[in-house]
Design a protein around this motif. Structure first.
Motif, PDB file in Angstrom:
ATOM      1  N   TRP A  23       0.806  -1.203   0.000  1.00 46.10           N
ATOM      2  CA  TRP A  23       0.000   0.000   0.000  1.00 46.10           C
ATOM      3  C   TRP A  23       0.852   1.272   0.000  1.00 46.10           C
ATOM      4  CZ3 TRP A  23      -4.634   0.099  -1.666  1.00 46.10           C
ATOM      5  CH2 TRP A  23      -5.455  -1.026  -1.542  1.00 46.10           C
ATOM      6  N   TYR A  24       2.054   1.196   0.539  1.00 45.86           N
ATOM      7  CA  TYR A  24       2.960   2.339   0.466  1.00 45.86           C
ATOM      8  C   TYR A  24       3.322   2.626  -0.984  1.00 45.86           C
ATOM      9  CZ  TYR A  24       6.962   5.394   1.212  1.00 45.86           C
ATOM     10  OH  TYR A  24       7.825   6.467   1.178  1.00 45.86           O
ATOM     11  N   LEU A  25       3.601   1.557  -1.738  1.00 48.06           N
ATOM     12  CA  LEU A  25       3.925   1.728  -3.160  1.00 48.06           C
ATOM     13  C   LEU A  25       2.739   2.310  -3.928  1.00 48.06           C
ATOM     14  CD1 LEU A  25       5.921  -1.518  -4.080  1.00 48.06           C
ATOM     15  CD2 LEU A  25       6.808   0.738  -3.470  1.00 48.06           C
ATOM     16  N   VAL A  26       1.552   1.781  -3.688  1.00 46.76           N
ATOM     17  CA  VAL A  26       0.360   2.259  -4.405  1.00 46.76           C
ATOM     18  C   VAL A  26       0.112   3.729  -4.133  1.00 46.76           C
ATOM     19  CG1 VAL A  26      -2.152   2.042  -4.585  1.00 46.76           C
ATOM     20  CG2 VAL A  26      -0.737  -0.011  -4.466  1.00 46.76           C
ATOM     21  N   PRO A  41       3.916   9.738 -19.131  1.00 48.72           N
ATOM     22  CA  PRO A  41       4.917   8.672 -19.294  1.00 48.72           C
ATOM     23  C   PRO A  41       5.367   8.134 -17.932  1.00 48.72           C
ATOM     24  CG  PRO A  41       5.950  10.798 -19.614  1.00 48.72           C
ATOM     25  CD  PRO A  41       4.464  11.063 -19.498  1.00 48.72           C
ATOM     26  N   PHE A  42       5.819   6.898 -17.923  1.00 51.63           N
ATOM     27  CA  PHE A  42       6.290   6.274 -16.667  1.00 51.63           C
ATOM     28  C   PHE A  42       7.577   6.948 -16.216  1.00 51.63           C
ATOM     29  CE2 PHE A  42       8.752   2.960 -14.443  1.00 51.63           C
ATOM     30  CZ  PHE A  42       7.871   2.732 -13.378  1.00 51.63           C
ATOM     31  N   ASN A  43       7.580   7.464 -14.983  1.00 46.61           N
ATOM     32  CA  ASN A  43       8.741   8.169 -14.437  1.00 46.61           C
ATOM     33  C   ASN A  43       9.579   7.186 -13.615  1.00 46.61           C
ATOM     34  OD1 ASN A  43      10.505   9.816 -12.869  1.00 46.61           O
ATOM     35  ND2 ASN A  43       9.140  11.566 -13.211  1.00 46.61           N
ATOM     36  N   ARG A  44      10.679   6.739 -14.190  1.00 45.82           N
ATOM     37  CA  ARG A  44      11.508   5.740 -13.508  1.00 45.82           C
ATOM     38  C   ARG A  44      12.173   6.287 -12.254  1.00 45.82           C
ATOM     39  NH1 ARG A  44      14.608   2.629 -18.523  1.00 45.82           N
ATOM     40  NH2 ARG A  44      12.692   1.840 -19.540  1.00 45.82           N
ATOM     41  N   ALA A  45      12.543   7.563 -12.256  1.00 47.31           N
ATOM     42  CA  ALA A  45      13.218   8.159 -11.096  1.00 47.31           C
ATOM     43  C   ALA A  45      12.275   8.182  -9.880  1.00 47.31           C
ATOM     44  CB  ALA A  45      13.693   9.566 -11.431  1.00 47.31           C
ATOM     45  N   ASP A  46      11.053   8.619 -10.148  1.00 45.72           N
ATOM     46  CA  ASP A  46      10.072   8.647  -9.052  1.00 45.72           C
ATOM     47  C   ASP A  46       9.754   7.240  -8.562  1.00 45.72           C
ATOM     48  OD1 ASP A  46       9.975  11.366  -9.136  1.00 45.72           O
ATOM     49  OD2 ASP A  46       8.108  11.475 -10.293  1.00 45.72           O
ATOM     50  N   ALA A  47       9.636   6.309  -9.511  1.00 41.34           N
ATOM     51  CA  ALA A  47       9.333   4.922  -9.147  1.00 41.34           C
ATOM     52  C   ALA A  47      10.453   4.335  -8.291  1.00 41.34           C
ATOM     53  CB  ALA A  47       9.135   4.090 -10.408  1.00 41.34           C
ATOM     54  N   TYR A  48      11.684   4.642  -8.690  1.00 38.65           N
ATOM     55  CA  TYR A  48      12.831   4.144  -7.925  1.00 38.65           C
ATOM     56  C   TYR A  48      12.842   4.737  -6.512  1.00 38.65           C
ATOM     57  CZ  TYR A  48      17.636   3.597  -6.314  1.00 38.65           C
ATOM     58  OH  TYR A  48      18.758   3.325  -5.584  1.00 38.65           O
ATOM     59  N   GLU A  49      12.527   6.029  -6.409  1.00 37.42           N
ATOM     60  CA  GLU A  49      12.535   6.701  -5.107  1.00 37.42           C
ATOM     61  C   GLU A  49      11.466   6.114  -4.179  1.00 37.42           C
ATOM     62  OE1 GLU A  49      11.876  11.189  -3.254  1.00 37.42           O
ATOM     63  OE2 GLU A  49      12.181  10.923  -5.407  1.00 37.42           O
ATOM     64  N   VAL A  50      10.260   5.902  -4.739  1.00 34.68           N
ATOM     65  CA  VAL A  50       9.182   5.330  -3.934  1.00 34.68           C
ATOM     66  C   VAL A  50       9.524   3.904  -3.506  1.00 34.68           C
ATOM     67  CG1 VAL A  50       6.778   4.556  -3.964  1.00 34.68           C
ATOM     68  CG2 VAL A  50       7.379   6.766  -4.961  1.00 34.68           C
ATOM     69  N   LEU A  51      10.069   3.132  -4.447  1.00 35.21           N
ATOM     70  CA  LEU A  51      10.429   1.744  -4.142  1.00 35.21           C
ATOM     71  C   LEU A  51      11.517   1.682  -3.071  1.00 35.21           C
ATOM     72  CD1 LEU A  51       9.964  -1.206  -4.931  1.00 35.21           C
ATOM     73  CD2 LEU A  51      11.777  -0.963  -6.631  1.00 35.21           C
ATOM     74  N   LYS A  52      12.515   2.547  -3.199  1.00 32.01           N
ATOM     75  CA  LYS A  52      13.609   2.577  -2.225  1.00 32.01           C
ATOM     76  C   LYS A  52      13.108   2.973  -0.841  1.00 32.01           C
ATOM     77  CE  LYS A  52      16.280   6.080  -1.971  1.00 32.01           C
ATOM     78  NZ  LYS A  52      17.261   7.173  -2.246  1.00 32.01           N
ATOM     79  N   ASP A  53      12.257   3.997  -0.782  1.00 30.68           N
ATOM     80  CA  ASP A  53      11.720   4.436   0.512  1.00 30.68           C
ATOM     81  C   ASP A  53      10.847   3.347   1.136  1.00 30.68           C
ATOM     82  OD1 ASP A  53      13.004   6.826   0.202  1.00 30.68           O
ATOM     83  OD2 ASP A  53      11.223   7.937  -0.454  1.00 30.68           O
ATOM     84  N   GLY A  54      10.073   2.658   0.281  1.00 26.21           N
ATOM     85  CA  GLY A  54       9.208   1.590   0.774  1.00 26.21           C
ATOM     86  C   GLY A  54      10.016   0.456   1.387  1.00 26.21           C
ATOM     87  N   ILE A  55      11.095   0.081   0.719  1.00 24.74           N
ATOM     88  CA  ILE A  55      11.955  -0.994   1.237  1.00 24.74           C
ATOM     89  C   ILE A  55      12.633  -0.563   2.533  1.00 24.74           C
ATOM     90  CG2 ILE A  55      14.035  -2.345   0.782  1.00 24.74           C
ATOM     91  CD1 ILE A  55      13.254  -2.350  -2.167  1.00 24.74           C
ATOM     92  N   THR A  56      13.099   0.688   2.558  1.00 25.58           N
ATOM     93  CA  THR A  56      13.785   1.203   3.752  1.00 25.58           C
ATOM     94  C   THR A  56      12.846   1.227   4.967  1.00 25.58           C
ATOM     95  OG1 THR A  56      15.225   2.595   2.391  1.00 25.58           O
ATOM     96  CG2 THR A  56      15.051   3.145   4.727  1.00 25.58           C
ATOM     97  N   LEU A  57      11.629   1.762   4.773  1.00 21.98           N
ATOM     98  CA  LEU A  57      10.665   1.823   5.874  1.00 21.98           C
ATOM     99  C   LEU A  57      10.252   0.430   6.327  1.00 21.98           C
ATOM    100  CD1 LEU A  57       8.375   4.784   4.733  1.00 21.98           C
ATOM    101  CD2 LEU A  57       9.960   4.760   6.659  1.00 21.98           C
ATOM    102  N   SER A  58      10.078  -0.485   5.369  1.00 19.56           N
ATOM    103  CA  SER A  58       9.700  -1.854   5.722  1.00 19.56           C
ATOM    104  C   SER A  58      10.783  -2.523   6.559  1.00 19.56           C
ATOM    105  CB  SER A  58       9.445  -2.667   4.449  1.00 19.56           C
ATOM    106  OG  SER A  58       8.351  -2.138   3.726  1.00 19.56           O
ATOM    107  N   ALA A  59      12.044  -2.264   6.190  1.00 19.68           N
ATOM    108  CA  ALA A  59      13.158  -2.836   6.949  1.00 19.68           C
ATOM    109  C   ALA A  59      13.213  -2.267   8.364  1.00 19.68           C
ATOM    110  CB  ALA A  59      14.467  -2.557   6.220  1.00 19.68           C
ATOM    111  N   TYR A  60      12.928  -0.956   8.499  1.00 19.91           N
ATOM    112  CA  TYR A  60      12.906  -0.331   9.814  1.00 19.91           C
ATOM    113  C   TYR A  60      11.834  -0.948  10.712  1.00 19.91           C
ATOM    114  CZ  TYR A  60      16.074   3.473   8.445  1.00 19.91           C
ATOM    115  OH  TYR A  60      17.165   4.203   8.042  1.00 19.91           O
ATOM    116  N   ILE A  61      10.700  -1.284  10.103  1.00 20.01           N
ATOM    117  CA  ILE A  61       9.607  -1.876  10.874  1.00 20.01           C
ATOM    118  C   ILE A  61       9.869  -3.358  11.144  1.00 20.01           C
ATOM    119  CG2 ILE A  61       7.139  -2.431  10.859  1.00 20.01           C
ATOM    120  CD1 ILE A  61       6.735   0.021   9.079  1.00 20.01           C
ATOM    121  N   LEU A  62      10.452  -4.051  10.154  1.00 21.57           N
ATOM    122  CA  LEU A  62      10.639  -5.497  10.265  1.00 21.57           C
ATOM    123  C   LEU A  62      11.574  -5.879  11.408  1.00 21.57           C
ATOM    124  CD1 LEU A  62      10.160  -8.313   9.087  1.00 21.57           C
ATOM    125  CD2 LEU A  62      12.122  -7.931   7.571  1.00 21.57           C
ATOM    126  N   ALA A  63      12.683  -5.166  11.536  1.00 24.55           N
ATOM    127  CA  ALA A  63      13.691  -5.523  12.547  1.00 24.55           C
ATOM    128  C   ALA A  63      13.125  -5.514  13.970  1.00 24.55           C
ATOM    129  CB  ALA A  63      14.897  -4.601  12.430  1.00 24.55           C
TER     130      ALA A  63
END
Length: 207
Positions: A23-26, A41-63
């Motif tokens: 849901w963070y990605l969506v 058009p599909f913005n790869r930079a924005d997609a990468y930023e959202v994906l990176k932030d989503g993974i980072t936040l998930s890791a912070y919560i997971l640990a």
């Protein structure tokens, strides 16, 4: 069995993290996108930023989430081992209480009768101490505590009656008073024995 329970807890944490990540990605993609979306058009930079932030936040919560689950499991395992030891002591103490009770009707000496009352009180106090040391953390330990409470109430009732009969015997024939205990206390001892046999020790199940 313990390993299966731990695995289920970890799986629940994993599902929760995945749901958050999805849901963070969506929401992130919607907020980062220009409108109307289907015309952009599909913005790869924005997609990468959202994906990176989503993974980072998930890791912070997971640990910390995994740490809490593991600590909780360790605490329950420690409690189960402790409960097993205490419940075995309870069984031994209840057997001693039962043996003390069934000898009462046969006692004809006042001093011995008084000593038996003192032993009963000592067993009752020790049982109360052991009860306080048991940790209730699941359905099994809760049922055990409920049964033990019933036994403790019976123990107290027996001791109170013994005290009453002992002091009444000061003004009456002691032997006559003791003979009157036969039916009453054999019945109480039988009831206690039945409850004690039904109180199964909290044995730790192998993994």
């Amino acid at each position: 069995m313990k390993n299966n329970e731990l695995l289920k807890k970890v799986e629940k944490v994993g599902y929760g993290i995945f749901t958050f990540f999805f849901w963070y990605l969506v929401i992130g993609f919607f907020l980062k996108s220009d409108y109307p979306i289907y015309e952009q058009p599909f913005n790869r930079a924005d997609a990468y930023e959202v994906l990176k932030d989503g993974i980072t936040l998930s890791a912070y919560i997971l640990a910390p989430a995994i740490a809490v689950v593991l600590f909780s499991d360790w605490r329950e395992e420690h409690a189960s081992v402790k409960n097993e030891k205490i419940s075995m002591e309870v069984r031994s103490l209840l057997n001693s209480t039962y043996l003390n009770m069934i000898t009462l009707p046969s006692i004809r000496d006042e001093q011995q009768f008084y000593e038996s009352i003192k032993r009963h009180f000592q067993y009752m106090v020790e049982l109360g101490i052991l009860e306080k040391d048991i940790t209730t953390y699941d359905e099994l330990s809760t049922k055990y505590m409920n049964k033990l409470e019933i036994i403790n109430n019976l123990n107290y009732e027996c001791w109170a009656n013994l005290q009453k009969d002992y002091y009444q015997s000061k003004d009456e024939s002691f032997n006559t008073n003791v003979l009157g205990l036969s039916r009453q206390y054999i019945a109480k001892a039988t009831e206690l024995k039945k409850l004690a046999d039904d109180l199964q020790p909290l044995i730790v199940q192998p993994n």
